[in-house]
Design an enzyme around this catalytic site. Structure first.
Site, PDB file in Angstrom:
ATOM      1  N   ASP A 198      62.076 -13.700 -37.173  1.00  0.00           N
ATOM      2  CA  ASP A 198      63.111 -12.864 -37.469  1.00  0.00           C
ATOM      3  C   ASP A 198      63.073 -11.685 -36.304  1.00  0.00           C
ATOM      4  OD1 ASP A 198      65.549 -11.521 -38.584  1.00  0.00           O
ATOM      5  OD2 ASP A 198      63.900 -10.372 -39.590  1.00  0.00           O
ATOM      6  N   ASP A 200      65.191  -8.261 -36.273  1.00  0.00           N
ATOM      7  CA  ASP A 200      65.198  -6.694 -36.801  1.00  0.00           C
ATOM      8  C   ASP A 200      64.003  -6.477 -37.557  1.00  0.00           C
ATOM      9  OD1 ASP A 200      67.285  -6.779 -34.913  1.00  0.00           O
ATOM     10  OD2 ASP A 200      68.726  -6.415 -36.508  1.00  0.00           O
ATOM     11  N   GLU A 207      66.496  -1.781 -37.177  1.00  0.00           N
ATOM     12  CA  GLU A 207      67.678  -2.707 -37.410  1.00  0.00           C
ATOM     13  C   GLU A 207      68.843  -2.201 -36.444  1.00  0.00           C
ATOM     14  OE1 GLU A 207      68.232  -5.198 -39.772  1.00  0.00           O
ATOM     15  OE2 GLU A 207      66.169  -5.085 -40.692  1.00  0.00           O
ATOM     16  N   ARG A 243      79.449  -4.683 -42.656  1.00  0.00           N
ATOM     17  CA  ARG A 243      78.672  -3.844 -41.751  1.00  0.00           C
ATOM     18  C   ARG A 243      79.559  -3.831 -40.287  1.00  0.00           C
ATOM     19  NH1 ARG A 243      73.014  -5.459 -42.293  1.00  0.00           N
ATOM     20  NH2 ARG A 243      73.814  -7.522 -42.782  1.00  0.00           N
ATOM     21  N   SER A 286      67.864 -14.740 -35.716  1.00  0.00           N
ATOM     22  CA  SER A 286      67.985 -13.607 -36.258  1.00  0.00           C
ATOM     23  C   SER A 286      69.404 -13.322 -36.830  1.00  0.00           C
ATOM     24  CB  SER A 286      67.772 -12.281 -34.974  1.00  0.00           C
ATOM     25  OG  SER A 286      68.231 -11.026 -35.369  1.00  0.00           O
ATOM     26  N   GLY A 287      69.516 -12.332 -37.841  1.00  0.00           N
ATOM     27  CA  GLY A 287      70.688 -12.059 -38.252  1.00  0.00           C
ATOM     28  C   GLY A 287      71.399 -10.765 -37.278  1.00  0.00           C
ATOM     29  N   LYS A 331      69.409 -20.258 -40.416  1.00  0.00           N
ATOM     30  CA  LYS A 331      68.086 -19.923 -39.991  1.00  0.00           C
ATOM     31  C   LYS A 331      67.206 -21.243 -40.268  1.00  0.00           C
ATOM     32  CE  LYS A 331      67.649 -14.967 -39.908  1.00  0.00           C
ATOM     33  NZ  LYS A 331      66.659 -13.850 -40.222  1.00  0.00           N
ATOM     34  N   ASP A 354      61.274 -10.578 -42.737  1.00  0.00           N
ATOM     35  CA  ASP A 354      61.000  -9.434 -43.624  1.00  0.00           C
ATOM     36  C   ASP A 354      62.043  -9.392 -44.792  1.00  0.00           C
ATOM     37  OD1 ASP A 354      62.923  -6.654 -42.886  1.00  0.00           O
ATOM     38  OD2 ASP A 354      62.881  -8.672 -41.831  1.00  0.00           O
ATOM     39  N   ASN A 357      67.055 -12.954 -46.546  1.00  0.00           N
ATOM     40  CA  ASN A 357      67.824 -13.893 -45.839  1.00  0.00           C
ATOM     41  C   ASN A 357      67.006 -14.741 -44.930  1.00  0.00           C
ATOM     42  OD1 ASN A 357      67.439 -11.522 -43.997  1.00  0.00           O
ATOM     43  ND2 ASN A 357      68.712 -12.657 -42.639  1.00  0.00           N
TER      44      ASN A 357
END
Length: 407
Positions: A198, A200, A207, A243, A286-287, A331, A354, A357
């Site tokens: 991941d 962020d 983030e 967001r 990554s999200g 992912k 972390d 997700n």
């Protein structure tokens, strides 16, 4: 054929020539080495050699020579006869399952090690060997110089309930402020070839969507949604859409500013350089956003980058995204796809994240690590790392500082 089995145990101040002197004598008497092991702790030697001697009538002369030689070297020797029955029973235990337990923290205390070894012994597990992976700690340790201490146990035996043991280790970790990794010691542990990270709050400290939100004046609103999503309270896709919508109208120039000022996670550079040098394939799943991931891909030679793309019109963010969202399900799909493309078994894959997700890919990988994660994520992941930076993963793989310093 008549024979004798003898365990030769040597201890004392370490010095060159002990092993060579003893094996030279054994060689002249045509002894067969059944097992051999040596350890050194603060210049103190512990050497064990188990032999089979097929000429029992010469055993006395051989042991006498060894006794004289060890006396000259200033070390102590003990001879223990082993019966065939005892030896065969010992050999028979080789078929039992093997595990590796890794303890990691800034410092390790006797109490912490006792808690872990008690859990092992209460389940009938035998510790075959213990080795220190980190360098010797300084007596002048402070919070500023961030000392680290790591010890690895090689364990043998059968476990009736691995989940219960893992849960107990997690309780000890939480209470004592250390990390405990519990892995099966098989061919896959020694042959990891792909790491999926991941970005962020894992590969980087921040983030990036929160950083964009601060500059757009909607920081508190976005942070609240982010925190709720990371705790698994709301769906990632819903939270992501909400967001991104709040970023509408933000100038595209802000993206470059945020990317240039995104701090790397502690230990990230060391981890990536070592794994790249050792031939690992590295993927960032990554999200977050590609604008933040691309500079990292270029800098470290990351092999794969999958992240989200913000829609831009007239030099500003539209409040929408382009393409499919890289959420938890995506992912896991990408991890599986990359492994297939690289002809790598899932058991050879490491996944690190972390947030909630990240759980699908953490559960899919052979070694899934929750990094400085929320309690829900730590409770679900196979392993967790919370005491030091990302390079702590190297100890879970069995790397030692003495080797890392040369890379």
């Amino acid at each position: 054929m008549a024979h004798e089995i003898i365990l030769i145990s040597i201890s004392g101040e370490d010095r060159p020539g002990v092993a060579s002197s003893i094996t030279e004598i054994l060689g002249r008497y045509n002894s067969i080495i059944l097992d051999i092991g040596q350890a050194n702790l603060h210049h103190q030697l512990s050497l064990g050699i188990m032999i089979r001697n097929d000429s029992p009538d010469k055993t006395g002369d051989m042991l006498k020579e060894i006794l004289f030689r060890t006396s000259e070297l200033g070390v102590f020797v003990r001879f223990t006869p082993i019966t065939d029955e005892a030896y065969n029973a010992w050999v028979g235990r080789q078929g039992k399952s093997r595990y590796v337990v890794t303890l990691l923290g800034h410092v390790l205390t006797a109490k912490q090690i006792s808690l872990v070894t008690d859990e092992l012994s209460s389940r009938g597990l035998n510790i075959d060997s213990i080795k220190r992976l980190t360098g010797r700690p300084s007596l002048d340790w402070t919070e500023e110089n961030q000392a680290r201490s790591c010890v690895e146990f090689s364990v043998r035996g059968e476990i009736s309930d691995k989940r219960e043991l893992s849960a107990q280790f997690m309780n000890i970790s939480a209470a004592e402020g250390i990390d405990i990794s519990f892995q099966k010691d098989d061919m896959y542990r020694r042959q990891r070839r792909l790491i999926c990270l991941d970005m962020d709050s894992t590969l980087t400290k921040s983030e990036c969507i929160d950083e964009l939100a601060e500059r757009a004046g909607v920081g508190e609103q976005v942070k609240a949604i982010t925190a709720s999503a990371m705790r698994g309270e709301i769906d990632f896709k819903e939270s992501f859409t909400r967001r991104v919508a709040l970023l509408k109208g933000l100038p595209v120039s802000v993206l470059d500013e945020v990317a240039a000022n995104t701090p790397l996670q502690d230990g990230a550079e060391r981890l990536l350089k070592v794994l790249k040098k050792c031939g690992f394939k590295i993927a960032v799943l990554s999200g977050g956003f590609t604008f933040a991931g691309q500079p990292l891909k270029d800098r470290f030679g990351i092999d794969y980058l999958f992240a989200n793309e913000l829609e831009i019109a007239d030099g500003k963010l539209t409040g929408r995204y382009v393409g499919d969202i890289v959420d938890g399900k995506r992912k896991a799909e990408l991890l599986r796809l990359i492994a297939q493309m690289e002809h790598i078994e899932l058991e050879q894959v490491i996944a690190v994240g972390d947030g909630a997700n990240d759980l699908p890919m953490l559960s899919l990988a052979g070694l899934g690590i929750a990094f400085h994660a929320k309690p829900k994520v730590k409770a679900t992941a196979k392993q967790s790392l919370s005491t030091i930076g990302l390079d702590g993963i190297l100890y879970f793989l069995g790397f030692r500082d003495i080797h890392l310093d040369s890379i």
